[in-house]
Design a protein around this motif. Sequence first.
Motif, PDB file in Angstrom:
ATOM      1  N   THR A 157       0.835  -1.212   0.000  1.00  0.00           N
ATOM      2  CA  THR A 157       0.000   0.000   0.000  1.00  0.00           C
ATOM      3  C   THR A 157       0.863   1.253   0.000  1.00  0.00           C
ATOM      4  OG1 THR A 157      -1.687  -1.213   1.233  1.00  0.00           O
ATOM      5  CG2 THR A 157      -1.870   1.182   1.206  1.00  0.00           C
ATOM      6  N   ASP A 158       1.927   1.253   0.789  1.00  0.00           N
ATOM      7  CA  ASP A 158       2.826   2.404   0.821  1.00  0.00           C
ATOM      8  C   ASP A 158       3.502   2.618  -0.537  1.00  0.00           C
ATOM      9  OD1 ASP A 158       2.157   2.702   3.437  1.00  0.00           O
ATOM     10  OD2 ASP A 158       4.005   1.817   4.244  1.00  0.00           O
ATOM     11  N   LEU A 159       3.880   1.512  -1.180  1.00  0.00           N
ATOM     12  CA  LEU A 159       4.511   1.624  -2.499  1.00  0.00           C
ATOM     13  C   LEU A 159       3.538   2.181  -3.524  1.00  0.00           C
ATOM     14  CD1 LEU A 159       6.900   1.104  -4.375  1.00  0.00           C
ATOM     15  CD2 LEU A 159       6.114  -1.260  -4.614  1.00  0.00           C
ATOM     16  N   ARG A 160       2.313   1.740  -3.461  1.00  0.00           N
ATOM     17  CA  ARG A 160       1.297   2.262  -4.385  1.00  0.00           C
ATOM     18  C   ARG A 160       1.121   3.773  -4.189  1.00  0.00           C
ATOM     19  NH1 ARG A 160      -2.225  -0.907  -2.953  1.00  0.00           N
ATOM     20  NH2 ARG A 160      -2.042  -2.500  -4.578  1.00  0.00           N
ATOM     21  N   THR A 161       1.107   4.213  -2.940  1.00  0.00           N
ATOM     22  CA  THR A 161       0.954   5.640  -2.651  1.00  0.00           C
ATOM     23  C   THR A 161       2.153   6.432  -3.154  1.00  0.00           C
ATOM     24  OG1 THR A 161      -0.339   5.105  -0.676  1.00  0.00           O
ATOM     25  CG2 THR A 161       0.599   7.315  -0.807  1.00  0.00           C
ATOM     26  N   SER A 162       3.363   5.917  -2.928  1.00  0.00           N
ATOM     27  CA  SER A 162       4.567   6.623  -3.367  1.00  0.00           C
ATOM     28  C   SER A 162       4.610   6.748  -4.891  1.00  0.00           C
ATOM     29  CB  SER A 162       5.812   5.887  -2.860  1.00  0.00           C
ATOM     30  OG  SER A 162       5.860   5.889  -1.454  1.00  0.00           O
ATOM     31  N   LEU A 163       4.248   5.699  -5.595  1.00  0.00           N
ATOM     32  CA  LEU A 163       4.248   5.761  -7.063  1.00  0.00           C
ATOM     33  C   LEU A 163       3.212   6.752  -7.567  1.00  0.00           C
ATOM     34  CD1 LEU A 163       4.657   1.961  -7.961  1.00  0.00           C
ATOM     35  CD2 LEU A 163       6.421   3.735  -7.905  1.00  0.00           C
ATOM     36  N   ARG A 164       2.076   6.811  -6.911  1.00  0.00           N
ATOM     37  CA  ARG A 164       1.047   7.770  -7.330  1.00  0.00           C
ATOM     38  C   ARG A 164       1.502   9.202  -7.083  1.00  0.00           C
ATOM     39  NH1 ARG A 164      -2.885   5.699  -4.881  1.00  0.00           N
ATOM     40  NH2 ARG A 164      -2.842   6.955  -2.992  1.00  0.00           N
ATOM     41  N   GLU A 165       2.144   9.441  -5.939  1.00  0.00           N
ATOM     42  CA  GLU A 165       2.608  10.798  -5.633  1.00  0.00           C
ATOM     43  C   GLU A 165       3.696  11.242  -6.604  1.00  0.00           C
ATOM     44  OE1 GLU A 165       3.862  10.553  -1.619  1.00  0.00           O
ATOM     45  OE2 GLU A 165       1.834  10.757  -0.768  1.00  0.00           O
ATOM     46  N   LYS A 166       4.501  10.313  -7.120  1.00  0.00           N
ATOM     47  CA  LYS A 166       5.554  10.666  -8.078  1.00  0.00           C
ATOM     48  C   LYS A 166       5.071  10.626  -9.523  1.00  0.00           C
ATOM     49  CE  LYS A 166       9.603   9.479  -5.342  1.00  0.00           C
ATOM     50  NZ  LYS A 166      10.147  10.849  -5.400  1.00  0.00           N
ATOM     51  N   GLY A 167       3.803  10.285  -9.729  1.00  0.00           N
ATOM     52  CA  GLY A 167       3.244  10.271 -11.076  1.00  0.00           C
ATOM     53  C   GLY A 167       3.730   9.134 -11.943  1.00  0.00           C
ATOM     54  N   ILE A 168       4.145   8.049 -11.334  1.00  0.00           N
ATOM     55  CA  ILE A 168       4.630   6.886 -12.089  1.00  0.00           C
ATOM     56  C   ILE A 168       3.436   5.974 -12.362  1.00  0.00           C
ATOM     57  CG2 ILE A 168       6.170   4.900 -12.054  1.00  0.00           C
ATOM     58  CD1 ILE A 168       7.972   6.458 -10.146  1.00  0.00           C
ATOM     59  N   ARG A 169       3.117   5.795 -13.623  1.00  0.00           N
ATOM     60  CA  ARG A 169       1.986   4.958 -14.009  1.00  0.00           C
ATOM     61  C   ARG A 169       2.441   3.505 -14.141  1.00  0.00           C
ATOM     62  NH1 ARG A 169      -2.233   7.978 -15.801  1.00  0.00           N
ATOM     63  NH2 ARG A 169      -3.104   6.183 -16.924  1.00  0.00           N
ATOM     64  N   HIS A 170       1.656   2.610 -13.575  1.00  0.00           N
ATOM     65  CA  HIS A 170       1.993   1.187 -13.615  1.00  0.00           C
ATOM     66  C   HIS A 170       0.724   0.386 -13.905  1.00  0.00           C
ATOM     67  CE1 HIS A 170       0.176   0.762  -9.592  1.00  0.00           C
ATOM     68  NE2 HIS A 170       0.769   1.934  -9.322  1.00  0.00           N
ATOM     69  N   GLY A 171       0.919  -0.898 -14.145  1.00  0.00           N
ATOM     70  CA  GLY A 171      -0.209  -1.748 -14.502  1.00  0.00           C
ATOM     71  C   GLY A 171      -0.867  -2.425 -13.324  1.00  0.00           C
ATOM     72  N   GLY A 172      -0.480  -2.075 -12.106  1.00  0.00           N
ATOM     73  CA  GLY A 172      -1.091  -2.669 -10.920  1.00  0.00           C
ATOM     74  C   GLY A 172      -0.046  -3.269  -9.994  1.00  0.00           C
ATOM     75  N   ILE A 173      -0.419  -3.378  -8.738  1.00  0.00           N
ATOM     76  CA  ILE A 173       0.463  -3.955  -7.713  1.00  0.00           C
ATOM     77  C   ILE A 173      -0.294  -5.091  -7.036  1.00  0.00           C
ATOM     78  CG2 ILE A 173       1.690  -3.536  -5.556  1.00  0.00           C
ATOM     79  CD1 ILE A 173       2.132  -0.681  -6.402  1.00  0.00           C
ATOM     80  N   SER A 174       0.341  -6.220  -6.893  1.00  0.00           N
ATOM     81  CA  SER A 174      -0.270  -7.373  -6.225  1.00  0.00           C
ATOM     82  C   SER A 174       0.744  -8.001  -5.289  1.00  0.00           C
ATOM     83  CB  SER A 174      -0.748  -8.405  -7.253  1.00  0.00           C
ATOM     84  OG  SER A 174       0.336  -8.877  -8.035  1.00  0.00           O
TER      85      SER A 174
END
Length: 627
Positions: A157-174
Amino acid sequence: MNRYPLWKNAIIVVVFLIGLIYSLPNLFGESPAVQVSSGKATVKVDTDTLAKVESALAAESLKPSLVQFDGNSVKARFETTDDQIKARDVLERTFNPDPAAPTHVVALNLLPRTPAWLASMGAAPMYLGLDLRGGVHFLLEVDMAAALQRRADVLATDLRTSLREKGIRHGGISRSGQSIEVRTGDASTFEAVRDVVRDQFQDLQVAENADPASGRLVVSIRPESARAVQDQALKQNITTLHNRINELGVAEPVIQQQGANRIVVQLPGVQDTAKAKDILGRTATLEVRLVDESAEGKAAERGNGPVPFGAERYLERSGQAVIVKREVLLTGENLTDAQAGFDDQQQPAVHLTLDSKGSRVFRDVTRENVGKRMAIILFEKGQGEVVTAPVIRTEIGGGRVQISGAMTTVEANDTALLLRAGSLAAPMEIIEERTIGPSLGAENIAKGFNSVIWGFAVIVIFMSVYYMLFGVFSSLALAFNLVLLVAVLSMLQATLTLPGIAAMALALGMAIDANVLINERVREELRNGVSPQTAINIGYDNAWGTILDSNITSLIAGIALLIFGSGPVRGFAVVHCIGILTSMFSAVVFSRGLVNLWYGRQKKLKSVSIGTVWRPDADGKSVAKAD
């Protein structure tokens, strides 16, 4: 030659008196008592509780023989069971006026009947283990995989938040087990995600075979971080169990780690297995809510009006009412850590660490409610109590929260403990359960005691008959060894178990071996025609090396049992190792002191009472002569 200097005699006398004093409490038995301990995690038992117990008993003309505070509970000792039952009823009414919401545990107990003058010197008897007193034994296994998966969920969850704050688009985290997979899509995204992981997540490591062409980045928890998570989970579970077991009123519970993922819980004197299970498996939850700052809420807080609609009334530890809103902002699941510390002004404070979800919610709540109060509530058995209700001074982000204000260092530590230990850090399962009745414990005590006493008596008779006066000296040294062994165990507040009694019996046999070696060495010198005084001196000096070698080898075996053993094996090893050390002192130093006292001042000593000495005559045949 055979005289001790004054300082050696003084050491023997001092050691004897210390051994006698600290072994005496084991002879007085136990007396009925009533124990008052905390029934809730937010209720403290201190010296004020002690004063309250004394005043309540005095009001009912009940005179306890001793009232003491041991740091966790207040115990009142009585002479009869009738006074004990009456006192239990009085204290129950005093501390739990509302039976539906008890705040304290008032339990019947047994306390050592140690005289006050001995207790004032710190003398106390050994504790009795389950096999001697009866009780229940649980072996709990902590689900470490669940603890690591929970930590991996938080990190994902923390990684998902950090990627969103930096504007890094990804295909999902599982998440899969303890690994986190990020679907990247292209090489640039892969590198960007890997940089974030390396810079911001010290607990995660990128898989060695990570390939940008695969379109996914797999990270996992570092081995050292995983061990830290497991250690923290085990320690927090042990702390939580300590808090919960207070409710059972157990005088000396044993809660200790066994191996990497197991906890041993032993509750002497508890026979209600169902209640013990209920306490061990009890859950507690934390909730964070806003305080109702409306005029109606403040009036209800002062007791001048009803609780407003959409709010609830809870009490602080001091008894002050707090009116909070029903809406739950955060729960204990969002809290990852709580530690006591100091704020910028070096005042005591509590530092909280939230997960990513809690961080976002807390940041939004504090930004919108600056100047208002926020309550942290601990719920146990459906009853809630306000741990603290600080004022929000500014917006708080980053997942790190500081609670400060008018609190002492002790209060900060207590608050941090409550917030950490509100619930278990990882699930536990009971994999072993045993119940030992009190009658079986009493039978074990009688059999163990008889084995030691009869073994001691037979040894004394044999030594006195075979070695005459030297056998009496050896028997006195053996008695001194037993007193010293019991005194050391009592000073260490060791828990005596059936294997420990077996080790005591073994220690007696090993201790007399040293005196046999000494006596035979003296006899050997007498056979060689040496004068009695010289024979005594040479006998003790020459026997010392053999005694030391044999005891060191036994001590090495005992230390190995202590290091690698567990449970009853460790109990046996502790008594065994201490018995070896005390036996060397008693067999060599104490027994020689007695011999020196009896024979040392006789300048023209012609013979010693050491039994029959076989000497060869002129024809080479053995002839018996008494010395």
